[in-house]
Scaffold this motif. Structure first.
Motif, PDB file in Angstrom:
ATOM      1  N   ASP A  16     -15.023   9.772 -14.474  1.00 42.65           N
ATOM      2  CA  ASP A  16     -16.429  10.024 -14.783  1.00 42.65           C
ATOM      3  C   ASP A  16     -16.598  11.227 -15.709  1.00 42.65           C
ATOM      4  O   ASP A  16     -17.435  11.207 -16.618  1.00 42.65           O
ATOM      5  CB  ASP A  16     -17.235  10.246 -13.503  1.00 42.65           C
ATOM      6  CG  ASP A  16     -17.486   8.966 -12.733  1.00 42.65           C
ATOM      7  OD1 ASP A  16     -17.262   7.871 -13.303  1.00 42.65           O
ATOM      8  OD2 ASP A  16     -17.893   9.052 -11.557  1.00 42.65           O
ATOM      9  N   LEU A  17     -15.818  12.275 -15.479  1.00 45.04           N
ATOM     10  CA  LEU A  17     -15.881  13.434 -16.365  1.00 45.04           C
ATOM     11  C   LEU A  17     -15.467  13.069 -17.788  1.00 45.04           C
ATOM     12  O   LEU A  17     -16.102  13.480 -18.755  1.00 45.04           O
ATOM     13  CB  LEU A  17     -14.995  14.563 -15.844  1.00 45.04           C
ATOM     14  CG  LEU A  17     -15.528  15.369 -14.670  1.00 45.04           C
ATOM     15  CD1 LEU A  17     -14.483  16.354 -14.178  1.00 45.04           C
ATOM     16  CD2 LEU A  17     -16.790  16.103 -15.056  1.00 45.04           C
TER      17      LEU A  17
ATOM     18  N   ASP B 137     -16.209  20.888 -18.418  1.00 49.45           N
ATOM     19  CA  ASP B 137     -15.821  19.682 -17.673  1.00 49.45           C
ATOM     20  C   ASP B 137     -14.356  19.337 -17.862  1.00 49.45           C
ATOM     21  O   ASP B 137     -13.677  18.898 -16.931  1.00 49.45           O
ATOM     22  CB  ASP B 137     -16.698  18.496 -18.079  1.00 49.45           C
ATOM     23  CG  ASP B 137     -18.078  18.557 -17.479  1.00 49.45           C
ATOM     24  OD1 ASP B 137     -18.329  19.422 -16.607  1.00 49.45           O
ATOM     25  OD2 ASP B 137     -18.933  17.728 -17.887  1.00 49.45           O
TER      26      ASP B 137
ATOM     27  N   ARG C 138      -8.505   8.383 -10.648  1.00 47.70           N
ATOM     28  CA  ARG C 138      -9.497   8.922  -9.722  1.00 47.70           C
ATOM     29  C   ARG C 138     -10.874   8.864 -10.365  1.00 47.70           C
ATOM     30  O   ARG C 138     -11.051   9.200 -11.529  1.00 47.70           O
ATOM     31  CB  ARG C 138      -9.144  10.360  -9.340  1.00 47.70           C
ATOM     32  CG  ARG C 138      -7.821  10.425  -8.621  1.00 47.70           C
ATOM     33  CD  ARG C 138      -7.458  11.829  -8.269  1.00 47.70           C
ATOM     34  NE  ARG C 138      -6.127  11.829  -7.662  1.00 47.70           N
ATOM     35  CZ  ARG C 138      -5.400  12.904  -7.534  1.00 47.70           C
ATOM     36  NH1 ARG C 138      -5.853  14.062  -7.948  1.00 47.70           N
ATOM     37  NH2 ARG C 138      -4.216  12.820  -6.980  1.00 47.70           N
ATOM     38  N   GLN C 139     -11.853   8.472  -9.578  1.00 45.47           N
ATOM     39  CA  GLN C 139     -13.184   8.244 -10.116  1.00 45.47           C
ATOM     40  C   GLN C 139     -13.817   9.514 -10.676  1.00 45.47           C
ATOM     41  O   GLN C 139     -14.475   9.479 -11.714  1.00 45.47           O
ATOM     42  CB  GLN C 139     -14.100   7.642  -9.051  1.00 45.47           C
ATOM     43  CG  GLN C 139     -15.467   7.269  -9.589  1.00 45.47           C
ATOM     44  CD  GLN C 139     -16.322   6.589  -8.544  1.00 45.47           C
ATOM     45  OE1 GLN C 139     -15.909   6.407  -7.413  1.00 45.47           O
ATOM     46  NE2 GLN C 139     -17.523   6.227  -8.932  1.00 45.47           N
ATOM     47  N   SER C 140     -13.617  10.634 -10.038  1.00 47.70           N
ATOM     48  CA  SER C 140     -14.252  11.870 -10.501  1.00 47.70           C
ATOM     49  C   SER C 140     -13.734  12.285 -11.875  1.00 47.70           C
ATOM     50  O   SER C 140     -14.506  12.699 -12.737  1.00 47.70           O
ATOM     51  CB  SER C 140     -14.027  12.994  -9.494  1.00 47.70           C
ATOM     52  OG  SER C 140     -12.650  13.225  -9.307  1.00 47.70           O
TER      53      SER C 140
END
Length: 110
Positions: free
Chosen positions: A50-51, A101, A45-47
């Protein structure tokens, strides 16, 4: 007086790097196999990716600042005190952001 706080300041930066690195590894190991009931792993998953990327970039930036501060302090450069204090403040702030995060990536904070 300021000299007595220089070395511990640099060590705080190094400990912050260790905390960020451990958080990154823990989230990476968690996100690879876990899908949270979905069809794809969390890491795809992109989110979440990215984290993880942000945590890794923060860790590397903090590591390089700490190295630079430690080298300047060990070699007696005039700006060593300032760099050690910068490493303490900047790296500890980044460590807090990275751990928050990391916990949100695994779903503890939402």
């Amino acid at each position: 007086m300021a000299e007595s706080f220089t070395s511990p300041a640099c060590l705080v930066g190094a400990m912050s790097v260790g905390v960020m690195s451990a958080a990154f590894v823990a989230v990476l190991q968690f996100a690879k196999p876990d899908s949270r009931g979905g069809t794809h792993a969390l890491l795809s998953r992109q989110s979440v990716a990215d984290l993880l990327m942000d945590i890794k970039m923060r860790t590397d930036a903090a590591r390089f600042l700490t190295w630079k501060a430690a080298i300047a302090y060990d070699n007696g450069y005039g700006h060593g005190l300032g760099l050690c204090l910068e490493a303490k403040i900047y790296c500890s702030d980044l460590a807090v952001k990275s751990v928050v995060d990391a916990t949100s990536a695994v779903g503890v904070l939402q």
